[in-house]
Design a protein around this motif. Structure first.
Motif, PDB file in Angstrom:
ATOM      1  N   PHE A  59       0.831  -1.190   0.000  1.00 12.21           N
ATOM      2  CA  PHE A  59       0.000   0.000   0.000  1.00 12.21           C
ATOM      3  C   PHE A  59       0.874   1.251   0.000  1.00 12.21           C
ATOM      4  O   PHE A  59       1.568   1.537   0.978  1.00 12.21           O
ATOM      5  CB  PHE A  59      -0.919   0.017   1.229  1.00 12.21           C
ATOM      6  CG  PHE A  59      -1.756  -1.217   1.374  1.00 12.21           C
ATOM      7  CD1 PHE A  59      -1.819  -1.901   2.574  1.00 12.21           C
ATOM      8  CD2 PHE A  59      -2.472  -1.705   0.291  1.00 12.21           C
ATOM      9  CE1 PHE A  59      -2.597  -3.034   2.711  1.00 12.21           C
ATOM     10  CE2 PHE A  59      -3.259  -2.838   0.415  1.00 12.21           C
ATOM     11  CZ  PHE A  59      -3.317  -3.521   1.629  1.00 12.21           C
ATOM     12  N   LYS A  60       0.849   1.993  -1.109  1.00  9.90           N
ATOM     13  CA  LYS A  60       1.537   3.288  -1.151  1.00  9.90           C
ATOM     14  C   LYS A  60       0.819   4.285  -0.249  1.00  9.90           C
ATOM     15  O   LYS A  60       1.447   5.166   0.337  1.00  9.90           O
ATOM     16  CB  LYS A  60       1.586   3.812  -2.600  1.00  9.90           C
ATOM     17  CG  LYS A  60       2.184   5.201  -2.732  1.00  9.90           C
ATOM     18  CD  LYS A  60       3.603   5.272  -2.201  1.00  9.90           C
ATOM     19  CE  LYS A  60       4.168   6.683  -2.291  1.00  9.90           C
ATOM     20  NZ  LYS A  60       5.452   6.811  -1.586  1.00  9.90           N
ATOM     21  N   SER A  61      -0.484   4.166  -0.134  1.00 14.47           N
ATOM     22  CA  SER A  61      -1.263   5.018   0.784  1.00 14.47           C
ATOM     23  C   SER A  61      -2.398   4.171   1.324  1.00 14.47           C
ATOM     24  O   SER A  61      -2.959   3.339   0.608  1.00 14.47           O
ATOM     25  CB  SER A  61      -1.808   6.252   0.052  1.00 14.47           C
ATOM     26  OG  SER A  61      -2.651   7.000   0.903  1.00 14.47           O
ATOM     27  N   ARG A  62      -2.738   4.382   2.605  1.00 16.76           N
ATOM     28  CA  ARG A  62      -3.813   3.589   3.199  1.00 16.76           C
ATOM     29  C   ARG A  62      -4.568   4.414   4.233  1.00 16.76           C
ATOM     30  O   ARG A  62      -3.963   5.121   5.031  1.00 16.76           O
ATOM     31  CB  ARG A  62      -3.269   2.301   3.828  1.00 16.76           C
ATOM     32  CG  ARG A  62      -2.287   2.507   4.965  1.00 16.76           C
ATOM     33  CD  ARG A  62      -1.687   1.171   5.403  1.00 16.76           C
ATOM     34  NE  ARG A  62      -0.933   1.252   6.635  1.00 16.76           N
ATOM     35  CZ  ARG A  62       0.351   1.558   6.714  1.00 16.76           C
ATOM     36  NH1 ARG A  62       1.026   1.828   5.614  1.00 16.76           N
ATOM     37  NH2 ARG A  62       0.972   1.608   7.893  1.00 16.76           N
ATOM     38  N   ILE A  63      -5.887   4.329   4.166  1.00 15.73           N
ATOM     39  CA  ILE A  63      -6.767   4.938   5.162  1.00 15.73           C
ATOM     40  C   ILE A  63      -7.742   3.855   5.613  1.00 15.73           C
ATOM     41  O   ILE A  63      -8.453   3.270   4.797  1.00 15.73           O
ATOM     42  CB  ILE A  63      -7.557   6.129   4.571  1.00 15.73           C
ATOM     43  CG1 ILE A  63      -6.608   7.256   4.158  1.00 15.73           C
ATOM     44  CG2 ILE A  63      -8.579   6.642   5.579  1.00 15.73           C
ATOM     45  CD1 ILE A  63      -7.318   8.410   3.484  1.00 15.73           C
ATOM     46  N   GLY A  64      -7.741   3.554   6.906  1.00 14.48           N
ATOM     47  CA  GLY A  64      -8.712   2.605   7.437  1.00 14.48           C
ATOM     48  C   GLY A  64      -8.151   1.254   7.804  1.00 14.48           C
ATOM     49  O   GLY A  64      -8.868   0.442   8.372  1.00 14.48           O
ATOM     50  N   ILE A  65      -6.891   0.979   7.465  1.00 16.70           N
ATOM     51  CA  ILE A  65      -6.259  -0.269   7.885  1.00 16.70           C
ATOM     52  C   ILE A  65      -4.838   0.039   8.349  1.00 16.70           C
ATOM     53  O   ILE A  65      -4.261   1.064   7.972  1.00 16.70           O
ATOM     54  CB  ILE A  65      -6.242  -1.342   6.774  1.00 16.70           C
ATOM     55  CG1 ILE A  65      -5.362  -0.905   5.614  1.00 16.70           C
ATOM     56  CG2 ILE A  65      -7.636  -1.648   6.282  1.00 16.70           C
ATOM     57  CD1 ILE A  65      -5.171  -1.989   4.586  1.00 16.70           C
ATOM     58  N   ASP A  66      -4.273  -0.867   9.143  1.00 20.76           N
ATOM     59  CA  ASP A  66      -2.947  -0.653   9.717  1.00 20.76           C
ATOM     60  C   ASP A  66      -1.835  -1.367   8.961  1.00 20.76           C
ATOM     61  O   ASP A  66      -0.704  -0.899   8.936  1.00 20.76           O
ATOM     62  CB  ASP A  66      -2.930  -1.128  11.178  1.00 20.76           C
ATOM     63  CG  ASP A  66      -3.916  -0.341  12.039  1.00 20.76           C
ATOM     64  OD1 ASP A  66      -4.100   0.856  11.762  1.00 20.76           O
ATOM     65  OD2 ASP A  66      -4.494  -0.935  12.962  1.00 20.76           O
ATOM     66  N   GLU A  67      -2.135  -2.525   8.338  1.00 24.69           N
ATOM     67  CA  GLU A  67      -1.092  -3.320   7.713  1.00 24.69           C
ATOM     68  C   GLU A  67      -0.534  -2.620   6.469  1.00 24.69           C
ATOM     69  O   GLU A  67      -1.301  -2.097   5.658  1.00 24.69           O
ATOM     70  CB  GLU A  67      -1.637  -4.692   7.307  1.00 24.69           C
ATOM     71  CG  GLU A  67      -2.079  -5.571   8.459  1.00 24.69           C
ATOM     72  CD  GLU A  67      -3.447  -5.187   8.997  1.00 24.69           C
ATOM     73  OE1 GLU A  67      -3.835  -5.685  10.065  1.00 24.69           O
ATOM     74  OE2 GLU A  67      -4.119  -4.362   8.342  1.00 24.69           O
ATOM     75  N   PRO A  68       0.805  -2.619   6.279  1.00 23.95           N
ATOM     76  CA  PRO A  68       1.391  -1.979   5.086  1.00 23.95           C
ATOM     77  C   PRO A  68       1.290  -2.839   3.836  1.00 23.95           C
ATOM     78  O   PRO A  68       1.466  -2.343   2.727  1.00 23.95           O
ATOM     79  CB  PRO A  68       2.853  -1.767   5.488  1.00 23.95           C
ATOM     80  CG  PRO A  68       3.131  -2.873   6.465  1.00 23.95           C
ATOM     81  CD  PRO A  68       1.846  -3.089   7.228  1.00 23.95           C
ATOM     82  N   GLU A  69       1.026  -4.160   3.983  1.00 24.55           N
ATOM     83  CA  GLU A  69       0.938  -5.049   2.825  1.00 24.55           C
ATOM     84  C   GLU A  69       0.208  -6.324   3.221  1.00 24.55           C
ATOM     85  O   GLU A  69       0.044  -6.613   4.418  1.00 24.55           O
ATOM     86  CB  GLU A  69       2.324  -5.390   2.288  1.00 24.55           C
ATOM     87  CG  GLU A  69       3.200  -6.124   3.300  1.00 24.55           C
ATOM     88  CD  GLU A  69       4.591  -6.399   2.767  1.00 24.55           C
ATOM     89  OE1 GLU A  69       5.021  -7.572   2.831  1.00 24.55           O
ATOM     90  OE2 GLU A  69       5.260  -5.456   2.293  1.00 24.55           O
TER      91      GLU A  69
END
Length: 542
Positions: A59-69
């Motif tokens: 994830f280059k950008s994420r809103i609503g979750i914590d995991e990066p991949e």
């Protein structure tokens, strides 16, 4: 669960992705702004910019979750990139054979809705998606689909622009290391227009992009005065003063609008860099012009989107005003005069008239309660959460006083005792606990005095506040949607209520960066849990 197949051009696609040098980079505001726009436009708790690597979705950008991949085989976007020309919308993942057994669908966080617009490079490689996710089944209208597609296109432009900029910076650095003025001037493979100008303002070198914009051949241009290309007025008033600064050793940048013979009118960002020989003497200047016309157009589109969001916010404020004033006044009038009729004239009315009057009173009261709940709900989005330590047992003491008439009427009881302190907005937490306690008293079993237990559990990363009752419970097939707005499982004949209480509870939990959950056994009771993080977090996917 169906494992997605690989695109036909997978090897080339991965090479293109890795060539952008974007994987595992730090967050960037431009990409986070795009995710925020996708979330607002589609009204979902989760919005992501994803890139599909060989074995993972990052994830280059994420809103609503914590995991990066997450693993690639579990990613919904792995299916979306197989149709790069379409926005993939799955209204109910649990009813789609490709995803029904996916762990994210079959278990927590119980994802139901997905929509993803492929991020497709200008040479046709689908790298990932701009996507939105929700825990409830839903759909998107054509405008929302088009907005996702446009945002994905903007991501492509940002990725490719950043890649070109980094590559060019590397080439320029190498050129300066060699200290060779012509090599510096001609380190020009790329998208920018570049030209090397000597101290007499004569053009000595140009790149292919320059020719593509201005037309002509190198033979027509090399050795000519720069004024012959741009015109005497533009040269004297704009270019010559800037070139003079560069030829004096200063790096110069400015923006202008230029009419190119082969491309028309374009906005360009111009940089002038002095060129030195091995002895440090200035031998000319490199003029580099970057075409930012498309960027300007996208900025205008984003400004229009922001203006639309601001307009919707104003409409919401007007709606709140209508509820607070224009609707409440006539309802208060109905309730007040109905009470006066009961107090002063009840004995004068026939039995049927008294019965009709009771209907007026109960209907007016329901409308008043509904307006109160609606105001609570719509005002939450503009509410700033003020976190501080809160004693839950002290709140429950206040709530016990508020609910004393209901407790007495139902022969019920609120059980609580000193608990760990939690980090929360006290007034918002009180709304949640009062709603849950009131429901525990109201939805009681016939002949069984209602008892509501409130406990606080300290866990890694925060607290869980449990509110349990011994009431009628909730059927299993209804437990997943009881937090939806206006969701009622019983008629008003049996249980009063507006259907907004649990929706308000869920929204307050999200404002705290947490979420709500429920466990229930029909005929035995329910346990509602408010999950609170130890520190502020992004809205959690329910």
């Amino acid at each position: 669960m169906q494992t997605p197949s690989l695109p036909a051009n997978e090897a080339q696609r991965l090479s293109r992705l890795h060539g952008l040098n974007v994987l595992d980079t730090l967050p960037q505001k431009a990409f986070d702004d795009i995710s925020a726009l996708a979330q607002l436009i589609c009204g979902t708790p989760v919005a992501l910019i994803t890139l599909i690597d060989q074995n993972r979705q990052w994830f280059k950008s994420r809103i609503g979750i914590d995991e990066p991949e997450i693993p690639r085989e579990l990613a919904f976007c792995s299916h979306a990139i197989l149709e790069p020309d379409n926005v993939m919308v799955v209204e109910n993942l649990s009813q789609d054979a490709r995803f029904s057994a996916n762990p994210f669908v079959a278990g927590p966080p119980d994802v139901r809705f997905y929509a993803g617009a492929p991020i497709v490079t200008h040479d046709g490689f689908a790298l990932g998606t701009v996507c939105v996710i929700d825990s409830k089944a839903r759909t998107l209208d054509s405008g929302q689909r088009d907005a996702l597609r446009r945002l994905a296109s903007l991501v492509v432009s940002l990725l490719e622009h950043e890649s070109v900029r980094m590559a060019e910076a590397s080439r320029t650095s190498e050129a300066w290391r060699l200290q060779h003025e012509e090599l510096t001037a001609m380190a020009i493979a790329g998208l920018d227009l570049q030209v090397y100008i000597d101290p007499n303002y004569l053009i000595q070198h140009v790149n292919d992009t320059y020719l593509a914009y201005w037309g002509g051949t190198r033979e027509d241009i090399i050795g000519r005065h720069i004024a012959e290309r741009v015109g005497d007025d533009a040269f004297r008033n704009i270019i010559q003063p800037q070139l003079a600064r560069a030829l004096a050793g200063e790096s110069v940048s400015y923006t202008r609008k230029t009419d190119f013979p082969a491309r028309g009118s374009r906005h360009v960002e111009v940089a002038l860099l002095p060129v030195r020989n091995a002895r440090g003497e200035i031998t000319g200047a490199v003029m580099r012009a970057q075409d930012v016309q498309e960027t300007r157009a996208r900025e205008a589109q984003l400004q229009q989107t922001v203006a639309l969001l601001e307009q919707r916010t104003m409409e919401q404020e007007r709606f709140i005003h209508i509820i607070s004033h224009d609707l409440r006044e006539p309802i208060n009038t109905v309730n007040n005069f109905a009470s006066l009729l009961v107090t002063d004239h009840q004995e004068e009315l026939s039995p049927s008239a008294r019965r009709y009057l009771s209907f007026v009173q109960s209907g007016g009261q329901r409308m008043s309660f509904l307006l109160d709940d609606l105001l609570h709900f719509v005002r939450l989005d503009s509410r700033t959460v003020q976190l501080r330590p809160v004693e839950v047992s002290r709140l429950m003491q206040q709530i016990e006083v508020d609910l004393a008439p209901a407790i007495s009427r139902m022969d019920g009881r609120l059980d609580y005792h000193p608990q760990p302190t939690v980090m929360a907005d006290e007034s918002l937490l009180r709304i949640v606990l009062k709603n849950l306690a009131s429901n525990g008293l109201k939805f009681s079993r016939r002949g069984v005095p209602p008892v509501v237990h409130t406990t606080v559990e300290q866990v890694d990363g925060g607290h869980r506040i449990h509110v349990s009752d011994n009431g009628i419970g909730i059927a299993t097939d209804h437990q997943h949607d009881i937090f939806d707005m206006f969701k009622r499982l019983h008629t008003r004949k049996h249980y009063e209520g507006t259907g907004l209480g649990l929706s308000i509870c869920r929204r307050i939990a999200q404002l705290h960066g947490g979420h709500m959950s429920v466990q229930s056994v029909p005929g035995e009771g329910s346990r509602f849990t408010l999950h609170l993080p130890a520190a502020p977090a992004a809205p959690h996917l329910e």
